[in-house]
Design a protein around this motif. Structure first.
Motif, short mmCIF file in Angstrom:
data_model
loop_
_atom_site.label_atom_id
_atom_site.label_comp_id
_atom_site.label_asym_id
_atom_site.label_seq_id
_atom_site.Cartn_x
_atom_site.Cartn_y
_atom_site.Cartn_z
N PRO A 1 -1.34 11.62 5.79
CA PRO A 1 -2.53 11.05 4.65
C PRO A 1 -3.06 9.67 5.48
N THR A 2 -2.24 8.74 6.05
CA THR A 2 -3.05 7.77 7.05
C THR A 2 -3.89 8.28 8.02
N LEU A 3 -3.78 9.14 8.57
CA LEU A 3 -4.42 9.62 9.67
C LEU A 3 -5.71 10.25 9.24
N ILE A 4 -5.47 10.76 8.13
CA ILE A 4 -6.77 11.58 7.24
C ILE A 4 -7.54 10.42 6.86
N LEU A 5 -7.15 9.38 6.32
CA LEU A 5 -7.84 8.19 5.76
C LEU A 5 -8.61 7.47 6.84
N ARG A 6 -7.82 7.28 7.92
CA ARG A 6 -8.62 6.67 9.02
C ARG A 6 -9.53 7.56 9.81
N LEU A 7 -9.45 8.65 9.80
CA LEU A 7 -10.47 9.72 10.34
C LEU A 7 -11.62 9.60 9.55
N GLY A 8 -11.68 9.84 8.09
CA GLY A 8 -12.63 9.79 7.27
C GLY A 8 -13.40 8.32 7.42
N GLU A 9 -12.55 7.23 7.56
CA GLU A 9 -13.28 5.87 7.80
C GLU A 9 -13.90 5.86 9.18
N HIS A 10 -13.39 6.64 10.14
CA HIS A 10 -13.79 6.42 11.36
C HIS A 10 -15.46 7.14 11.44
N ARG A 11 -15.21 8.28 10.70
CA ARG A 11 -16.40 9.26 10.48
C ARG A 11 -17.44 8.61 9.55
N ARG A 12 -17.14 7.58 8.86
CA ARG A 12 -17.83 6.88 8.01
C ARG A 12 -18.15 8.03 6.65
N VAL B 1 0.60 16.63 1.57
CA VAL B 1 1.94 16.23 0.65
C VAL B 1 2.39 17.73 0.48
N VAL B 2 1.76 18.56 -0.17
CA VAL B 2 2.04 19.94 -0.78
C VAL B 2 2.69 20.82 0.38
N THR B 3 1.98 20.70 1.52
CA THR B 3 2.68 21.26 2.97
C THR B 3 4.15 20.87 3.30
N GLY B 4 4.25 19.57 2.99
CA GLY B 4 5.49 18.72 3.15
C GLY B 4 6.57 19.28 2.13
N THR B 5 6.06 19.43 1.00
CA THR B 5 6.92 19.84 -0.12
C THR B 5 7.47 21.38 0.07
N VAL B 6 6.66 22.13 0.47
CA VAL B 6 7.06 23.78 0.87
C VAL B 6 7.84 23.66 1.81
N LEU B 7 7.39 22.98 2.92
CA LEU B 7 8.61 22.86 4.11
C LEU B 7 9.86 22.45 3.76
N LEU B 8 10.06 21.32 2.97
CA LEU B 8 11.21 20.68 2.76
C LEU B 8 12.05 21.87 1.79
N GLU C 1 0.69 -1.04 0.02
CA GLU C 1 0.13 0.13 -0.13
C GLU C 1 0.91 1.27 0.07
N PRO C 2 0.48 2.45 -0.62
CA PRO C 2 1.01 3.54 -0.56
C PRO C 2 1.93 4.02 0.49
N ARG C 3 1.31 3.86 1.56
CA ARG C 3 1.79 4.50 2.89
C ARG C 3 3.15 3.58 3.33
N ASN C 4 3.38 2.32 2.85
CA ASN C 4 4.63 1.59 2.96
C ASN C 4 5.74 1.96 2.02
N TRP C 5 5.20 2.26 0.91
CA TRP C 5 6.23 2.54 0.04
C TRP C 5 6.68 4.01 0.39
N MET C 6 5.98 4.77 0.91
CA MET C 6 6.44 6.24 1.33
C MET C 6 7.29 6.28 2.30
N LEU C 7 7.08 5.27 3.33
CA LEU C 7 7.88 5.25 4.55
C LEU C 7 9.19 4.57 4.20
#
Length: 193
Positions: A53-64, A88-95, A17-23
């Protein structure tokens, strides 16, 4: 589908899954760029490309807001995309603003490009994000470490197979996702490298 085959497909899908690739990518590219300091920058990149992003997706899942962390329905992906993109854009700008190693900034910029391309397609058709991120990851790794990394291409194909076997995607959706990740990832690395 036989039980062993289903288990294998699930393991490949979850492991790829994408999260694992990015880690993995942020750590490898960071280490390659500047050893321990680069690894620290890679961890910063991982926060914005994998953890938030994982937290965002989990929160959306939790909130249905959507069914699960894979966000299977196309309309749900369109709803989730702005928050993930913002991270991701915020991370890019910070980097870039904090003068992170060029390779780490390039990696996150390539991810923005792939996500943007996926979002454009998603307005019209569902595409495999797993396949796009896997093929994009191999493209970035090949740009950083050399063409020998293309030996990982069968892993990208296996992840695509798992998505089809689990009935999450069609063959066409996997092929298009793979093409987007590889093409956009390579183009971004070429332009930024």
């Amino acid at each position: 589908m036989p039980r062993a085959e289903a288990r294998g497909a699930r393991l490949l899908s979850d492991g790829g899954e994408p999260r694992n690739w990015m880690l993995l990518l942020t750590a490898l590219v960071g280490w390659h760029a500047d050893r321990w300091t680069g690894l620290a920058w890679g961890l910063v990149a991982a926060v914005f490309t994998a953890v938030v992003p994982t937290l965002i997706l989990r929160l959306g899942e939790h909130r249905r807001s959507w069914g699960d962390r894979h966000v299977r329905r196309r309309r749900d992906r369109i709803a989730a995309a702005p928050a993930v993109m913002a991270s991701v854009v915020t991370g890019t700008v910070l980097l870039y603003a904090l003068d992170a190693p060029a390779a780490v900034a390039m990696l996150v910029t390539a991810m923005v490009a792939v996500l943007f391309a996926l979002l454009l397609v998603t307005f019209f058709w569902k595409v495999s994000v797993h396949s796009a991120v896997a093929s994009g990851a191999v493209a970035v790794l090949a740009a950083v470490f050399g063409l020998w990394v293309l030996l990982l291409t069968p892993l990208v194909a296996a992840i695509g197979w798992s998505r089809v076997r689990l009935r999450c995607h069609t063959v066409g959706q996997v092929v298009v996702g793979t093409a987007i990740g590889a093409t956009v990832g390579t183009a971004a690395c070429t332009l930024l490298g």
